[in-house]
Scaffold this motif. Structure first.
Motif, PDB file in Angstrom:
ATOM      1  N   MET B   1      57.608  40.780  36.937  1.00 20.45           N
ATOM      2  CA  MET B   1      56.232  41.191  37.202  1.00 20.45           C
ATOM      3  C   MET B   1      55.735  40.585  38.505  1.00 20.45           C
ATOM      4  O   MET B   1      55.858  39.382  38.713  1.00 20.45           O
ATOM      5  CB  MET B   1      55.333  40.712  36.075  1.00 20.45           C
ATOM      6  CG  MET B   1      54.950  41.828  35.126  1.00 20.45           C
ATOM      7  SD  MET B   1      54.154  41.167  33.675  1.00 20.45           S
ATOM      8  CE  MET B   1      55.556  40.466  32.792  1.00 20.45           C
ATOM      9  N   ARG B   3      53.483  38.928  41.161  1.00 23.10           N
ATOM     10  CA  ARG B   3      52.328  38.033  41.099  1.00 23.10           C
ATOM     11  C   ARG B   3      51.128  38.812  41.571  1.00 23.10           C
ATOM     12  O   ARG B   3      51.107  39.335  42.691  1.00 23.10           O
ATOM     13  CB  ARG B   3      52.582  36.816  42.015  1.00 23.10           C
ATOM     14  CG  ARG B   3      51.347  36.013  42.325  1.00 23.10           C
ATOM     15  CD  ARG B   3      51.312  34.660  41.628  1.00 23.10           C
ATOM     16  NE  ARG B   3      51.926  34.656  40.312  1.00 23.10           N
ATOM     17  CZ  ARG B   3      53.215  34.427  40.045  1.00 23.10           C
ATOM     18  NH1 ARG B   3      54.050  34.148  40.951  1.00 23.10           N
ATOM     19  NH2 ARG B   3      53.680  34.456  38.835  1.00 23.10           N
ATOM     20  N   GLN B   4      50.166  38.923  40.685  1.00 25.56           N
ATOM     21  CA  GLN B   4      49.010  39.729  41.011  1.00 25.56           C
ATOM     22  C   GLN B   4      47.918  38.890  41.646  1.00 25.56           C
ATOM     23  O   GLN B   4      47.564  37.842  41.150  1.00 25.56           O
ATOM     24  CB  GLN B   4      48.463  40.365  39.730  1.00 25.56           C
ATOM     25  CG  GLN B   4      49.494  41.212  39.029  1.00 25.56           C
ATOM     26  CD  GLN B   4      49.084  42.660  38.971  1.00 25.56           C
ATOM     27  OE1 GLN B   4      47.949  42.983  39.261  1.00 25.56           O
ATOM     28  NE2 GLN B   4      50.005  43.528  38.602  1.00 25.56           N
ATOM     29  N   ARG B   5      47.394  39.395  42.702  1.00 29.84           N
ATOM     30  CA  ARG B   5      46.206  38.782  43.286  1.00 29.84           C
ATOM     31  C   ARG B   5      44.993  39.359  42.586  1.00 29.84           C
ATOM     32  O   ARG B   5      45.102  40.275  41.764  1.00 29.84           O
ATOM     33  CB  ARG B   5      46.161  39.053  44.797  1.00 29.84           C
ATOM     34  CG  ARG B   5      47.392  38.574  45.535  1.00 29.84           C
ATOM     35  CD  ARG B   5      47.040  37.808  46.791  1.00 29.84           C
ATOM     36  NE  ARG B   5      48.123  36.906  47.132  1.00 29.84           N
ATOM     37  CZ  ARG B   5      48.077  35.605  46.877  1.00 29.84           C
ATOM     38  NH1 ARG B   5      47.030  35.072  46.297  1.00 29.84           N
ATOM     39  NH2 ARG B   5      49.079  34.838  47.209  1.00 29.84           N
ATOM     40  N   GLN B   6      43.895  38.846  42.938  1.00 27.76           N
ATOM     41  CA  GLN B   6      42.639  39.334  42.372  1.00 27.76           C
ATOM     42  C   GLN B   6      42.562  40.843  42.565  1.00 27.76           C
ATOM     43  O   GLN B   6      42.791  41.349  43.659  1.00 27.76           O
ATOM     44  CB  GLN B   6      41.484  38.650  43.101  1.00 27.76           C
ATOM     45  CG  GLN B   6      40.141  38.928  42.481  1.00 27.76           C
ATOM     46  CD  GLN B   6      39.711  37.776  41.613  1.00 27.76           C
ATOM     47  OE1 GLN B   6      40.532  36.931  41.239  1.00 27.76           O
ATOM     48  NE2 GLN B   6      38.455  37.728  41.265  1.00 27.76           N
TER      49      GLN B   6
END
Lengths: 354, 354
Positions: B1, B3-6
């Motif tokens: 997955m 890494r999701q930012r805002q």
DNA sequence: GTGAAAGCGCTAACAA
DNA sequence: TTGTTAGCGCTTTCAC
């Protein structure tokens, strides 16, 4: 008072150790490819200066937030807290998860979310946007809510579902509800009960059906009939009253009743009293959920002891391990509940009433 | 997955509303000097995009962290959780503080710290460095620890001390322990008790002396003698046993005993049983702390009900108000405990034994 | 009243 | 193996 910035930052440590920020960062995060000598030098500076990384800064730079959300049902939780009956689900969760988190520098934040609210999605997204937790521990009924699972998966947040085995993303954890129900039923069968009633939990909870399955299995194994012995409940005291009355009013009433939680067990006791049945001589009672109310009852109730703390600890460990990239262990993980035998179960006075 | 930012940041909102980041920031923080029209336009974008500010980013830029630490004694808290007797101090704290925090966007983090540890300072500094909380709620015995108070003051973190009136920085809050002890004593005096014993709490707690003072005051007002009627305790069951035995063994034993917490009240009951004294006829008992163990006892105990949730809520409000620069309200604030009269207090059978 | 620039403390990506 | 650069999302100056 002046707004204080971080007292000791990574810069101070880097300067003190005479290395770059990056090297300090690598040491903090235990990354490979750093000479032992460097590690030692940096660590010495860290210790000397009492440096502790800012979680906010770590989060900002795209790393971990070291935060785990313990998501609980708002209405239920607040009601339990207000009732002051000693229900300690949240405490046990904290006990387990906090102790598991501590050595890794993680913290737990209790978050309450409305289950039945249509803006549950918005609530959860708001919490995620605000905190960007590294993981979420879901408890029933949230743990089996596909909206929540989907949302967390889509956000790339790892999460553990306690009390759910539904297909889908996230780690699944149970307390072996089926086995526990079987255990309770077998205990009663050993006492020579033949008609053993079950008051089911809310059908909204997966674990309610597991408990029914365990009871059915044990009954079947002993060649006992389940007819008229299963009553619906929804975990509320009121539903317990209705269910117990129904069971005890049938043509061949049970000599023992297993209630799927403490409230319904207490309701069963109340119905027994109103019918002049003595516990355990006329009626044996077992509670799922070993809460204080159950333990302090007269007689203290035989009860299924759910390892909430252990399961919560495991949940936290799974989440942390995934982030760390370590071996994640098994999922579904089952940590079996046990049976505490007390004074509410005994050999029936009239093995075959009427 | 990945890494999701805002998902949605202040930039998106600014672009959507066609204003600068700054204006959005001003709207978020409800700063003055923004035209109503602008506020409306920005708010519309915020709502449409479902924007929620990142706490980490807010913290980073020197603003608030929206985090409040609830500091509790590690050893005691974990022991209570493990004992599963329904002690709900932490729950009540969470209930009060979380509900008070929610409307302001604040979160509560339970933090456990060793009281007697010599590195308590380091532990606390580490928590502060990592989280930079906007405030800390201190419970006894931490609330009266000058090392902790000094450290928090020096760090510029606002904090509330529950159960302490000691001079120094921080808001002070009590549950009116003196008044509560007086209330309990007067209740017994009204029942025509003349010899009323008190089992004191640990002298390490300020509130222990307040309770003694309240008892003394009520006794004096009724012209009753306190001699031989005060026994030392330390809140443990064991100390309660010793104290109760001492009180009941003296030449003119009390007909009523007030125990400074639930454990010592239970110990008193046990001693009464071993001496063949019936409660309440031979001996009335009052517990400070209205925990489930007290309520579910047979007979249910008359008890002082401490408004832990209310006090915690007030503590959180004070901390938040200080940050907001609003009127801070009074400190010391006293939210009085009440007396729940149950079945463990009655007119003494032998008003003047021996 | 509004905007532009700088920087909070840290890590990812890249370079050396 | 280590260092340099850029930037996370936001708020604080300070201009305009």
């Amino acid at each position: 008072m002046a707004r204080q910035r971080q007292a000791v930052t990574i810069k101070h440590v880097a300067a003190d150790a005479g290395v770059s920020l990056q090297t300090v960062s690598r040491v903090i995060n235990k990354e490979p490819n750093v000479r032992a000598e460097m590690i030692e030098r940096v660590q010495a500076s860290i210790d000397r200066l009492g440096y502790v990384p800012s979680i906010a800064a770590q989060r900002m730079s795209g790393s971990r937030s070291y935060l785990i959300l313990a998501l609980n049902d708002r209405e239920r939780t607040i009601a339990d807290w207000r009732a002051r009956q000693g229900t300690d689900w949240v405490d046990q969760m904290l006990l387990g998860s906090m102790l598991a988190c501590a050595p890794h520098g993680y913290r737990v934040i209790v978050e309450l979310v409305d289950t039945h609210s249509d803006h549950i999605e918005r609530e959860l997204l708001a919490a995620i946007a605000a905190l960007r937790p590294d993981g979420v521990i879901l408890t029933p009924p949230h743990s089996q809510n596909p909206v929540i699972s989907g949302l967390l998966a889509q956000q790339g947040i790892s999460f553990a579902r306690i009390g759910s085995l539904a297909e889908g993303p996230g780690f699944t954890l149970t307390m072996g509800d089926e086995g526990a129900a079987r255990l309770a039923t077998e205990h009663l069968i050993e006492l020579r009960h033949r008609r053993i009633g079950l008051i089911a939990g809310s059908p909204e909870y997966e674990l309610s059906s597991w408990r029914i399955a365990g009871w059915r299995a044990a009954m079947a194994q002993a060649s006992l009939n389940c007819e008229q012995l299963l009553a619906d409940g929804d975990f509320s005291y009121g539903s317990g009253l209705v269910a117990a009355r129904q069971l005890l009013a049938c043509s061949r009433p049970p000599t023992a009743i297993i209630a799927s939680n403490d409230q319904m067990a207490m309701a069963t006791l109340s119905v027994a009293r109103e019918k002049g049945l003595s516990v355990p001589d006329d009626l044996s009672v077992i509670s799922f959920d070993d809460t204080p109310i159950v333990r302090f009852n007269h007689p203290p109730l035989t009860a299924v002891v759910q390892p909430i703390a252990e399961v919560s600890a495991r949940a936290a460990e799974l989440i942390i391990a995934e982030r760390t990239g370590k071996d994640v262990g098994d999922s579904p993980a089952a940590i079996p509940a046990t049976l505490a035998i007390r004074k509410s179960t005994a050999v029936p006075r009239n093995p075959m009433p009427v």
